[in-house]
Scaffold this motif. Structure first.
Motif, mmCIF file in Angstrom:
data_model
loop_
_atom_site.group_PDB
_atom_site.id
_atom_site.type_symbol
_atom_site.label_atom_id
_atom_site.label_comp_id
_atom_site.label_asym_id
_atom_site.label_seq_id
_atom_site.Cartn_x
_atom_site.Cartn_y
_atom_site.Cartn_z
ATOM 1 N N UNK A 274 0.852 -1.182 0.000
ATOM 2 C CA UNK A 274 0.000 0.000 0.000
ATOM 3 C C UNK A 274 0.889 1.233 0.000
ATOM 4 N N UNK A 275 0.346 2.327 -0.481
ATOM 5 C CA UNK A 275 1.022 3.616 -0.400
ATOM 6 C C UNK A 275 0.158 4.535 0.444
ATOM 7 N N UNK A 276 0.670 4.899 1.605
ATOM 8 C CA UNK A 276 -0.013 5.867 2.450
ATOM 9 C C UNK A 276 0.126 7.218 1.760
ATOM 10 N N UNK A 277 -1.006 7.785 1.356
ATOM 11 C CA UNK A 277 -0.961 8.943 0.480
ATOM 12 C C UNK A 277 -2.279 9.687 0.511
ATOM 13 N N UNK A 278 -2.227 11.006 0.422
ATOM 14 C CA UNK A 278 -3.430 11.822 0.231
ATOM 15 C C UNK A 278 -3.391 12.507 -1.133
ATOM 16 N N UNK A 279 -2.722 11.874 -2.081
ATOM 17 C CA UNK A 279 -2.629 12.366 -3.458
ATOM 18 C C UNK A 279 -1.909 13.704 -3.502
ATOM 19 N N UNK A 280 -0.944 13.876 -2.613
ATOM 20 C CA UNK A 280 -0.200 15.130 -2.592
ATOM 21 C C UNK A 280 -1.043 16.341 -2.251
ATOM 22 N N UNK A 281 -2.149 16.125 -1.500
ATOM 23 C CA UNK A 281 -3.049 17.232 -1.178
ATOM 24 C C UNK A 281 -3.882 17.687 -2.349
ATOM 25 N N UNK A 282 -4.071 16.814 -3.320
ATOM 26 C CA UNK A 282 -4.769 17.199 -4.553
ATOM 27 C C UNK A 282 -6.188 16.639 -4.640
ATOM 28 N N UNK A 283 -6.638 15.927 -3.605
ATOM 29 C CA UNK A 283 -7.984 15.373 -3.630
ATOM 30 C C UNK A 283 -8.834 15.983 -2.514
ATOM 31 N N UNK A 284 -9.026 15.256 -1.407
ATOM 32 C CA UNK A 284 -9.853 15.773 -0.321
ATOM 33 C C UNK A 284 -9.009 16.680 0.567
ATOM 34 N N UNK A 309 5.031 5.216 1.269
ATOM 35 C CA UNK A 309 4.411 6.507 1.545
ATOM 36 C C UNK A 309 4.888 7.548 0.557
ATOM 37 N N UNK A 310 4.079 8.593 0.390
ATOM 38 C CA UNK A 310 4.490 9.782 -0.353
ATOM 39 C C UNK A 310 3.836 10.991 0.287
ATOM 40 N N UNK A 311 4.235 12.183 -0.166
ATOM 41 C CA UNK A 311 3.590 13.394 0.322
ATOM 42 C C UNK A 311 4.499 14.286 1.140
ATOM 43 N N UNK A 312 4.801 15.459 0.602
ATOM 44 C CA UNK A 312 5.566 16.453 1.336
ATOM 45 C C UNK A 312 7.064 16.261 1.327
ATOM 46 N N UNK A 313 7.561 15.288 0.572
ATOM 47 C CA UNK A 313 8.992 14.965 0.603
ATOM 48 C C UNK A 313 9.764 15.982 -0.222
ATOM 49 N N UNK A 314 10.706 16.656 0.420
ATOM 50 C CA UNK A 314 11.505 17.677 -0.249
ATOM 51 C C UNK A 314 13.002 17.430 -0.099
ATOM 52 N N UNK A 315 13.382 16.362 0.602
ATOM 53 C CA UNK A 315 14.805 16.135 0.864
ATOM 54 C C UNK A 315 15.036 14.695 1.272
ATOM 55 N N UNK A 316 16.320 14.314 1.296
ATOM 56 C CA UNK A 316 16.667 13.008 1.829
ATOM 57 C C UNK A 316 16.354 12.899 3.305
#
Length: 394
Positions: A274-284, A309-316
């Protein structure tokens, strides 16, 4: 084009190079973009434990994912229309990922079709699929992906209907169909001459490559939004996984999980990950961030399937935070789209080098030498952090 020192630098470089409508599409979220901001802020608030006097001279960032060894616990997640940010962009991104030894996932709504990306690389990549009303179209896509040796299928479940993205309407990407919309986008493109020459003129065709069989060869951005609105399937339920499983015999990953109960259902119904994700804040908009949702989900099902997981990642450093919270692999989204839009394949390759270097520093300073050892023990608990702050202010 200046060379970025961080992923955030690539965002600014992309803003300068891409037409306004395209940058806003990549950069924006839905409604008031509360969740988009939470993804970043909550991840930044995750405090790592600094540990000293450990031998960290040899750090191994490799890990195993669905039976394959990857160099970094990082992948390039699916992004719609990413191929418009650079000339035949998804091909360039896939090549950068292959060279770095990490997975690349092609979106259903990519500019480049499956066959074009497959011809541009030498190793299998992943494919992402939405639930579309036209099941024959879905079956054909899965057969094509399987025939091209795609090694995993990401099934996105948090988009039964498209979220309302106000930036797209304000920028002219959506909401202004026909000649008026086309003229507005052309004007914005002309203000970015390097993009207009490289992508606008020499990067054709500008279409949804995988949807050409249903949209036709003359499809464009207006067709994209019309197709999204009318063809995503709001009737989809967990029972539809039977259809996906009957057509796909490789690893199946469910993307868009934010609740432990949904994670349990995914595990029970045979998903491999699974990928824990909120679509990058692009859905709900207004839902919890990935950083907040990840821990309880990983604790609930982490021994039953692979949690990503994804979302909010800007760095290592952000990657290390999510791994410590329970993810086994972290998918990059906007970060690689910015890099691609800034400098094509070289930009994505350099971004992955930055991520790797930042991960090595973060792991060394937490006294960690193996990815398998990144867990919640590397974090300062919220309670301990609050107590420390209260004591400092007393």
């Amino acid at each position: 084009m200046g060379k970025a020192a961080s992923a955030l630098d690539y965002r600014e470089l992309a803003r300068r190079r891409l037409p306004h409508f395209l940058f806003e599409y990549v950069d924006g979220g839905s409604y008031g973009e509360v969740t988009l901001r939470r993804n970043i802020a909550d991840l930044e608030a995750v405090a790592l434990r600094q540990r000293v006097l450990n031998n960290v001279s040899e750090i191994d960032l490799s890990t195993e994912l669905f039976g394959q060894r990857i160099r970094l616990p990082v992948g390039l997640g699916p992004i719609g229309l990413a191929g418009l940010t650079a000339r035949r962009g998804e091909v360039q991104a896939a090549r950068a990922a292959e060279a770095a030894g990490v997975p690349f996932c092609l979106s259903t709504v990519s500019a480049c079709p499956l066959a074009e990306v497959a011809a541009g690389v030498t190793k299998p990549f992943w494919f992402q699929l939405y639930m579309i009303r036209d099941r024959v179209f879905m079956r054909d896509l899965m057969q094509t992906a399987r025939g091209l040796d795609c090694s995993a299928l990401i099934f996105t479940v948090d988009m039964p209907v498209p979220g309302s993205r106000y930036r797209d309407q304000r920028s002219g990407l959506a909401g202004a169909p026909g000649v008026l919309g086309d003229m507005r986008r052309v004007w914005q493109a002309l203000k970015r001459p390097s993009w207009a020459w490289d992508v606008g003129i020499h990067g054709r065709p500008h279409q949804l490559g995988n949807a050409v069989p249903v949209l036709g060869n003359d499809s464009g951005l207006n067709d994209y939004f019309a197709w999204m609105s009318s063809n995503f399937d709001p009737t989809v339920t967990w029972k539809d996984l039977d259809f996906i499983r009957s057509e796909w015999n490789g690893p199946l990953i469910i993307k868009g999980i934010l609740d432990p109960e949904d994670a349990h259902d995914a595990a029970r119904l045979g998903a491999d990950g699974i990928i824990v994700s909120n679509h990058g804040g692009r859905q709900l908009d207004g839902v919890q961030s990935t950083a907040v949702a990840l821990g309880p989900i990983a604790e609930a099902v982490g021994d039953q399937l692979t949690v990503m997981a994804d979302g909010g990642v800007r760095s290592g450093l952000d990657v290390v935070r999510l791994l410590a919270l329970g993810a086994k692999t972290v998918l990059l989204g906007r970060a690689w789209a910015y890099a691609l839009g800034s400098d094509g394949q070289r930009g994505v390759a350099h971004l992955l080098q930055l991520i790797e270097a930042e991960m090595r520093v973060a792991m060394a300073l937490t006294g960690t030498t193996r990815i398998a050892d990144l867990d919640r023990s590397k974090l300062v608990s919220a309670e301990a952090g609050a107590n420390n702050r209260a004591a400092a202010l007393a």
